[in-house]
Design an enzyme around this catalytic site. Sequence first.
Site, PDB file in Angstrom:
ATOM      1  N   ASP A   1       0.819  -1.211   0.000  1.00  0.00           N
ATOM      2  CA  ASP A   1       0.000   0.000   0.000  1.00  0.00           C
ATOM      3  C   ASP A   1       0.858   1.269   0.000  1.00  0.00           C
ATOM      4  OD1 ASP A   1       1.013  -0.325   2.504  1.00  0.00           O
ATOM      5  OD2 ASP A   1      -0.866   0.051   3.575  1.00  0.00           O
TER       6      ASP A   1
ATOM      7  N   HIS B   1      25.310   4.492 -15.752  1.00  0.00           N
ATOM      8  CA  HIS B   1      24.152   4.827 -14.917  1.00  0.00           C
ATOM      9  C   HIS B   1      24.147   3.998 -13.632  1.00  0.00           C
ATOM     10  CE1 HIS B   1      21.777   6.796 -18.440  1.00  0.00           C
ATOM     11  NE2 HIS B   1      22.650   7.611 -17.892  1.00  0.00           N
TER      12      HIS B   1
ATOM     13  N   ASP C   1      27.219  11.934 -10.517  1.00  0.00           N
ATOM     14  CA  ASP C   1      26.276  12.553 -11.456  1.00  0.00           C
ATOM     15  C   ASP C   1      24.993  12.747 -10.669  1.00  0.00           C
ATOM     16  OD1 ASP C   1      24.485  13.238 -13.456  1.00  0.00           O
ATOM     17  OD2 ASP C   1      25.224  11.738 -14.881  1.00  0.00           O
TER      18      ASP C   1
ATOM     19  N   ASP D   1      21.639  19.049 -13.637  1.00  0.00           N
ATOM     20  CA  ASP D   1      22.276  17.784 -14.055  1.00  0.00           C
ATOM     21  C   ASP D   1      23.788  18.034 -14.126  1.00  0.00           C
ATOM     22  OD1 ASP D   1      22.915  15.331 -15.093  1.00  0.00           O
ATOM     23  OD2 ASP D   1      21.974  15.653 -17.048  1.00  0.00           O
TER      24      ASP D   1
ATOM     25  N   HIS E   1      28.880   7.613 -25.147  1.00  0.00           N
ATOM     26  CA  HIS E   1      27.608   8.346 -25.096  1.00  0.00           C
ATOM     27  C   HIS E   1      27.748   9.682 -25.811  1.00  0.00           C
ATOM     28  CE1 HIS E   1      29.247  10.908 -21.858  1.00  0.00           C
ATOM     29  NE2 HIS E   1      29.671   9.807 -21.259  1.00  0.00           N
TER      30      HIS E   1
ATOM     31  N   HIS F   1      22.393  16.685 -24.095  1.00  0.00           N
ATOM     32  CA  HIS F   1      20.951  16.472 -24.262  1.00  0.00           C
ATOM     33  C   HIS F   1      20.264  17.734 -23.793  1.00  0.00           C
ATOM     34  CE1 HIS F   1      20.651  15.739 -19.897  1.00  0.00           C
ATOM     35  NE2 HIS F   1      21.702  14.938 -20.012  1.00  0.00           N
TER      36      HIS F   1
ATOM     37  N   HIS G   1      16.374  14.436 -19.252  1.00  0.00           N
ATOM     38  CA  HIS G   1      16.569  14.288 -20.697  1.00  0.00           C
ATOM     39  C   HIS G   1      15.346  14.951 -21.308  1.00  0.00           C
ATOM     40  CE1 HIS G   1      19.280  10.543 -19.912  1.00  0.00           C
ATOM     41  NE2 HIS G   1      19.888  11.678 -19.649  1.00  0.00           N
TER      42      HIS G   1
ATOM     43  N   GLU H   1      28.657  17.154 -21.535  1.00  0.00           N
ATOM     44  CA  GLU H   1      29.128  16.122 -20.623  1.00  0.00           C
ATOM     45  C   GLU H   1      30.023  15.074 -21.289  1.00  0.00           C
ATOM     46  OE1 GLU H   1      25.961  13.338 -19.392  1.00  0.00           O
ATOM     47  OE2 GLU H   1      24.540  14.742 -20.244  1.00  0.00           O
TER      48      GLU H   1
ATOM     49  N   TYR I   1      36.079   6.500 -20.198  1.00  0.00           N
ATOM     50  CA  TYR I   1      35.899   5.381 -19.273  1.00  0.00           C
ATOM     51  C   TYR I   1      36.835   4.261 -19.712  1.00  0.00           C
ATOM     52  CZ  TYR I   1      31.748   8.254 -19.023  1.00  0.00           C
ATOM     53  OH  TYR I   1      30.904   9.340 -18.937  1.00  0.00           O
TER      54      TYR I   1
ATOM     55  N   ARG J   1      33.726  11.865 -16.046  1.00  0.00           N
ATOM     56  CA  ARG J   1      32.762  12.657 -16.814  1.00  0.00           C
ATOM     57  C   ARG J   1      32.716  14.035 -16.152  1.00  0.00           C
ATOM     58  NH1 ARG J   1      28.982   9.215 -16.972  1.00  0.00           N
ATOM     59  NH2 ARG J   1      27.479   9.860 -15.389  1.00  0.00           N
TER      60      ARG J   1
ATOM     61  N   GLU K   1      30.285  17.307 -16.392  1.00  0.00           N
ATOM     62  CA  GLU K   1      29.006  17.714 -16.987  1.00  0.00           C
ATOM     63  C   GLU K   1      28.557  19.063 -16.446  1.00  0.00           C
ATOM     64  OE1 GLU K   1      25.646  15.166 -16.043  1.00  0.00           O
ATOM     65  OE2 GLU K   1      24.570  15.921 -17.793  1.00  0.00           O
TER      66      GLU K   1
END
Length: 449
Positions: free
Chosen positions: A46, A248, A265, A276, A355, A359, A366, A389, A393, A410, A412
């Site tokens: 619930d 991610h 991130d 972001d 990547h 964006h 996004h 960004e 890697y 990264r 960004e």
Amino acid sequence: MRDQSQLQHRDDPALHAARRARLAEIVGSDGVAMIAATPERNRNNDVDYPYRPNSDFRYLTGFLEPEAIAVIAPGFDAGDYLLFCRARNAEQEVWIGRRAGPEGAMADYGADRAFAIDEFEDWIDRLLDGRRKLYLTLGTHPEFEQSVLDHLSALRSQGRGGVPPCELAVLEPVLHEMRLRKSAAEVALMRQAAATSARAHSAAMQAVRPGMYEYQLAAVLHYTFESDGMHWAYPTIVGAGENACVLHYIENSAPMADGDLVLIDAGAEYRGYAGDITRTFPVNGRFSEAQRELYDIVLAANRAAIEAARPGAPMNAVHQAALHVLVAGLIEVGLLAGSVDDAIAEESYRAYFMHGTSHWLGMDVHDVGDYKIDGEWRALEPGMVLTVEPGLYVRADDNPTSRFANIGIRIEDDIVITETGCDVLTADVPKDADEIEALMAKPYRSETP
Ligand code: GLY
Ligand code: MN
Ligand code: MN
């Protein structure tokens, strides 16, 4: 000191009224537009997830409750803007929370007329009657959309209700084109989201210590977000060492070791607008030689990409600028062989940079809006907000003997296109390696709100 008056959750009703007026112009006096708030989602038994309406609905209405339908019907005798929402309910409001009810929808949310959601069925035929064109969402709330289409079919096949619409248009692309260009008021909101996000990253840089767990560092960020009355815009990524190479990674469950780089991130959401930011820094406060070598390549790519972001430039010029710097750097440090042009043509760089660079950013992290028009990259315009960004890697699985193994980086930033170039919304958190080390050397003191 932060301005406490800015921490309230309510959106500014004037913003939504202006958007509805623009949509009404597009819809025209012979059209009608309908959109529903997406349903609540169950988490377990619930317990539901905290509710956050779909961004298109929030953009138009500022209404934050589930079970709501907005109708824009220019010239309709009951009003141009109708909002159907949950009726007031004393018991539910004691147990679950307050409701605006139709009265509040009119008093506080600008509806010309508002009704209980159950009454939508009684109004739908009248709303369709005599309208030539129906703008309806497609795939946002399939159950709602199907029910509207069923009414439309019944009206058309039975000849009931006068002249029902004979033209159907998908509403989302219309709204998304509007959302793509941010007004000054929207950019101001995004600056707030960016400022708190930047403060959170700076706090994390100062708080990190070898042996801390990734989730503990995430808690430092979330403490800052929540202290400013905000919440994360998307699940926070804190990945140290090899976890930084998982794009991610949201488990945030591992201890961070002396010698690791940690990639964070994370961004806050302010009144529906996302920040972001990604920053990468050494857990022990000092970049190693190899870490810094790779870091400076990514930083140079970030800066080159920002330099390329200006009005009139095609969207992918930003990515191309970053890509050239990254690929040249990969060749320089020996991770790639051959020429820059060949590596780009063959896409061999994708082993290290898999990547895109940018964006759109807005109410969705996004964010919506087409990237190409008729197959061509669209030109950047003032008011468009995007991320920059670049990253590199080096996965140990693929590069077991490399001195760069397990380094994931990264960097960004969020930028808004201006008349002459762009403005970096996230400049408050350092990204130069020396500046990061200097900030990390300062003791961490959690700020109380
Ligand atoms: N935080 C998700 C992204 O940077 O695209
Ligand atoms: Mn991003
Ligand atoms: Mn991000």
